[in-house]
Write an enzyme that holds these catalytic residues in place. Structure first.
Site, short mmCIF file in Angstrom:
data_model
loop_
_atom_site.label_atom_id
_atom_site.label_comp_id
_atom_site.label_asym_id
_atom_site.label_seq_id
_atom_site.Cartn_x
_atom_site.Cartn_y
_atom_site.Cartn_z
N ASN A 334 0.72 -1.04 0.07
CA ASN A 334 -0.11 0.04 0.09
C ASN A 334 0.69 1.08 -0.26
O ASN A 334 0.41 2.11 -0.51
CB ASN A 334 -0.71 0.00 1.30
CG ASN A 334 -1.85 -0.99 1.26
OD1 ASN A 334 -2.34 -1.31 0.28
ND2 ASN A 334 -2.26 -1.50 2.48
N LYS A 355 12.39 1.25 1.07
CA LYS A 355 10.99 1.17 1.07
C LYS A 355 10.75 2.54 0.52
O LYS A 355 11.04 3.36 1.06
CB LYS A 355 10.62 0.78 2.51
CG LYS A 355 9.13 0.17 2.14
CD LYS A 355 8.66 -0.31 3.74
CE LYS A 355 7.57 -1.16 3.87
NZ LYS A 355 7.25 -1.44 5.05
N ASP A 449 2.25 -8.24 13.09
CA ASP A 449 2.09 -8.78 11.69
C ASP A 449 3.04 -9.82 11.53
O ASP A 449 3.51 -9.96 10.23
CB ASP A 449 2.12 -7.52 10.75
CG ASP A 449 1.66 -7.77 9.44
OD1 ASP A 449 0.80 -8.75 9.24
OD2 ASP A 449 1.87 -6.90 8.55
P1 ADP Z 1 3.91 -4.17 3.60
O1 ADP Z 1 3.87 -3.37 4.80
O2 ADP Z 1 3.52 -3.51 2.63
O3 ADP Z 1 3.74 -5.78 3.87
P2 ADP Z 1 6.79 -5.06 3.64
O4 ADP Z 1 7.83 -4.34 4.65
O5 ADP Z 1 6.65 -6.30 4.18
O6 ADP Z 1 5.81 -3.98 3.40
O7 ADP Z 1 7.65 -5.28 2.08
C1 ADP Z 1 6.80 -5.51 1.17
C2 ADP Z 1 7.67 -6.65 0.21
O8 ADP Z 1 9.09 -5.94 -0.20
C3 ADP Z 1 8.18 -7.74 1.17
O9 ADP Z 1 7.21 -8.75 1.00
C4 ADP Z 1 9.48 -8.31 0.20
O10 ADP Z 1 9.18 -9.03 -0.93
C5 ADP Z 1 10.03 -6.89 0.03
N1 ADP Z 1 11.12 -6.58 1.01
C6 ADP Z 1 10.80 -5.75 1.99
N2 ADP Z 1 11.87 -5.48 3.00
C7 ADP Z 1 12.70 -6.35 2.23
C8 ADP Z 1 14.53 -6.53 2.55
N3 ADP Z 1 14.82 -5.97 3.59
N4 ADP Z 1 14.93 -7.16 1.92
C9 ADP Z 1 14.38 -7.72 0.57
N5 ADP Z 1 13.06 -7.48 -0.04
C10 ADP Z 1 12.37 -6.93 1.05
MG MG Z 2 4.33 -7.11 4.77
#
Ligand code: ADP
Ligand code: MG
Length: 600
Positions: A334, A355, A449
């Site tokens: 999102n 991010k 979460d």
């Molecule tokens: P959300 O709050 O939308 O779930 P996340 O922090 O879970 O956000 O990140 C979404 C996606 O981004 C993860 O499912 C993963 O695929 C990728 N991602 C997030 N953090 C990392 C990281 N440190 N290294 C590699 N991929 C990441």
């Molecule tokens: Mg997530």
């Protein structure tokens, strides 16, 4: 690592045959009275001592390559307890069935072997040395690496013994033994010129005798024609009890000053609670042993901030160069998307995941605030099993910069590699997740979460918890967080009290951990596939639960069921979950490791 028989009341640890017979005499010499002791010759083996017709019978219990235990000629059993249980029902070749456990008299503890007493210290030094870790990261790595490291250490433990003098000549050994008093049985061990071969030098009647130690093809050590041992220290301990063909039993070690100083190295102080920080200012003692390389890449355990210069400047807002590689998208949500990047530190550069907040009209401020809250939580965490945040960076949009976990989310990883990943590998990964969660519990954070999609893979044997978007630091005087309103929530991962009373605690994270386990052991399947989010609560209230996934060990499903105990007070906490995962992982990893060895 606990002894597989450690919990048995009739297990005496590392006692001699004579001592075993004394205890059996004290217990009255009844037919079928028995006790179990550590085998002094093999790693992980035992001896069962049984009385029949006023005679003693001693049966070696061998640990086989596939991890089972047998009395030669008998059936295999999965542990020493099961073996004794079996022979209590049926003599099956023994002098008689086991009838009367000769339990340790009150006040008599299990006798630790020489290795038992130095093992923990050696493991700590070994892990600290090999991976250059400190503080809590060190403690965690010791826990996760114990099964592999223990074996390696057992076979090299002699190097740490006072009587081991390394590569000195025969003349030098003689000089050392003749200096000072020369009581019978004074001894030392040395490495001979042809590497990997050893000799024992012993004083008797003011004369030094030298014995070459044989090392046979199966890796066992012995004095020529004597008993055979898995390790050199077991050989020495045995020769202290029985001369086994040499001129006298071994008595006093002719000490090697260097090795001895290692044995008294202080244990590191533990990290003060409630202040998460990988560095606790403890400077490790220098280690005299030779460092050996383990066949795995362990640099990933280290904090990107392990360099003290970087640590000093650890700011939330990043000042140094950040390169965003726009084409590589790692994931999205999102908030926006996660892209690959490179971050330049003083001495090195590292791959990072960034991010990036999507600029949207209207709610930009709340989105920014949320990302800053996530960053503030992550900034306080430092653990090998939690994705580390490097910092935030404000350019065209707000960016949260994290260490990279390039294997992606656990559920996808397992779904794709289904056929390549054995169940033991999943236990290993879920144990790591439990260590990360135990750290959060100890430091009063609730994740809110935890799900397989938010466990990211560094490699096949290394998982880290991520996504702190919903996480909260609990107030010092509160063990739970109450949400003001319910939101867009992952209901299938939530405990009943979260849905009904908006109440979140480490115990509700335990519930989510159970669901995450279920996802992992189902190789990435979605939980409650046939139900809608809102229907799950009534399913739970009907006392129904997710079934045991195909091929999932029953012990692991039982742990899931315990995580899903309705009343939060009755659920285990992460301290408990972690120790159950660890013990289960150890119990199976010994077996798989050795099963792999037999395949070769
Ligand atoms: P959300 O709050 O939308 O779930 P996340 O922090 O879970 O956000 O990140 C979404 C996606 O981004 C993860 O499912 C993963 O695929 C990728 N991602 C997030 N953090 C990392 C990281 N440190 N290294 C590699 N991929 C990441
Ligand atoms: Mg997530």
């Amino acid at each position: 690592m606990p002894d597989a028989a450690g919990h048995l009341p009739f297990f005496y640890g590392s006692i001699s045959r004579t001592d075993a017979e004394e205890y059996l005499k004290l217990a009255g010499m009844k037919d079928g009275s028995f006790l179990l002791r550590q085998c002094l010759r093999t790693l992980g083996g035992y001896v069962l001592s049984v009385v029949y017709n006023l005679q003693f019978h001693h049966y070696p219990v061998e640990k086989q390559l596939n991890g089972t235990y047998i009395i030669v000629g008998g059936k295999p059993h999965c542990g020493p307890a099961e073996l004794c249980e079996y022979y209590s029902k049926d003599a099956d070749g023994l002098c008689c069935a086991l009838r009367w456990p000769c339990n340790r008299p009150s006040g008599v503890e299990c006798k630790p072997g020489v290795f038992d007493s130095i093992r923990d210290n050696m493991m700590r030094e070994y892990v600290r040395q090999t991976w250059n870790l400190e503080g809590q990261s060190l403690e965690q790595a010791i826990i996760s690496q114990a099964p592999q490291v223990e074996k390696l250490i057992a076979t090299t433990a002699h190097e740490q013994m006072a009587w081991y003098h390394g590569n000195i000549s025969r003349d030098e050994a003689q000089r050392k033994l003749y200096s000072g008093a020369q009581p019978d049985g004074k001894f030392l061990m040395r490495e001979r010129k042809d590497a990997g071969s050893f000799a024992l030098s012993v004083v008797y009647g003011k004369t030094v005798y030298h014995y070459k130690i044989d090392h046979d093809k199966s890796g066992k050590y012995s004095i020529p024609e004597g008993s055979r041992f898995d390790t050199l220290w077991q050989l020495v301990e045995y020769l202290k009890i029985k001369s086994d063909g040499i001129i006298t039993v071994l008595k006093e070690a002719c000490p090697n000053a260097i090795n001895f100083s290692f044995l008294v190295a202080p244990a590191p102080p533990s990290l003060p609670k409630g202040r998460p920080n990988g560095s606790n200012g403890y400077t490790p003692e220098p280690f005299d042993g030779k460092s050996r390389i383990l066949p795995m890449d362990t640099s990933v355990y280290e904090s990107p901030y392990s360099d003290p210069d970087e640590l000093r400047e650890r700011k939330l807002f990043l000042k140094r160069d950040l390169l965003l590689i726009d084409e590589v998208e790692l994931g999205s949500g999102n908030f926006g998307c996660v892209k690959k990047g490179v971050y330049k530190m003083k001495k090195r550069q590292i791959d990072v995941a960034i991010k990036v907040l999507k600029i949207q009209n209207g709610n930009e401020k709340t989105m920014k605030d949320d990302m800053m809250k996530e960053a503030e939580i992550m900034h306080q965490l430092d653990n090998p099993y939690i994705v580390r945040m490097i910092g935030v960076c404000e350019a065209e949009s707000l960016m949260l910069v994290m260490e990279m976990a390039s294997g992606g989310p656990l559920n996808k990883f397992l779904a794709v590699k289904k056929d390549l990943i054995p169940v033991s590998n999943i236990v290993e990964l879920m144990h790591q997740v439990s260590m990360g969660m135990k750290y959060l519990e100890e430091n009063n954070f609730v994740h809110r979460d935890l799900a397989a999609r938010n466990v990211l893979m560094v490699n096949q044997h290394y998982a880290k918890i991520s996504d702190f978007g919903l996480s909260k630091a609990l107030a010092a005087d509160n063990s739970y967080y109450t949400a003001r309103t319910s939101g867009k929530w992952p209901l299938k991962w939530y405990a009943p009290e979260c849905i009904k009373f908006l109440k979140f605690s480490s115990r509700s994270d335990v519930w989510s951990y159970g669901i995450t386990m279920w996802e992992a052991f189902s190789y990435g399947q979605k939980p409650y596939r046939k139900l809608k989010g809102q229907e799950v609560l009534s399913f739970i209230e009907r006392n129904e639960r997710l079934p045991c996934p195909t091929n999932c060990p029953k012990e692991m499903h039982q742990l899931m069921l315990d995580c899903w105990i309705f009343k939060m007070e009755d659920r285990p906490n992460f301290e408990n979950v972690e120790s159950r995962m660890r013990l289960y992982y150890y119990s199976i990893s010994n077996k798989t490791e050795e099963a792999e060895m037999t395949k070769e």
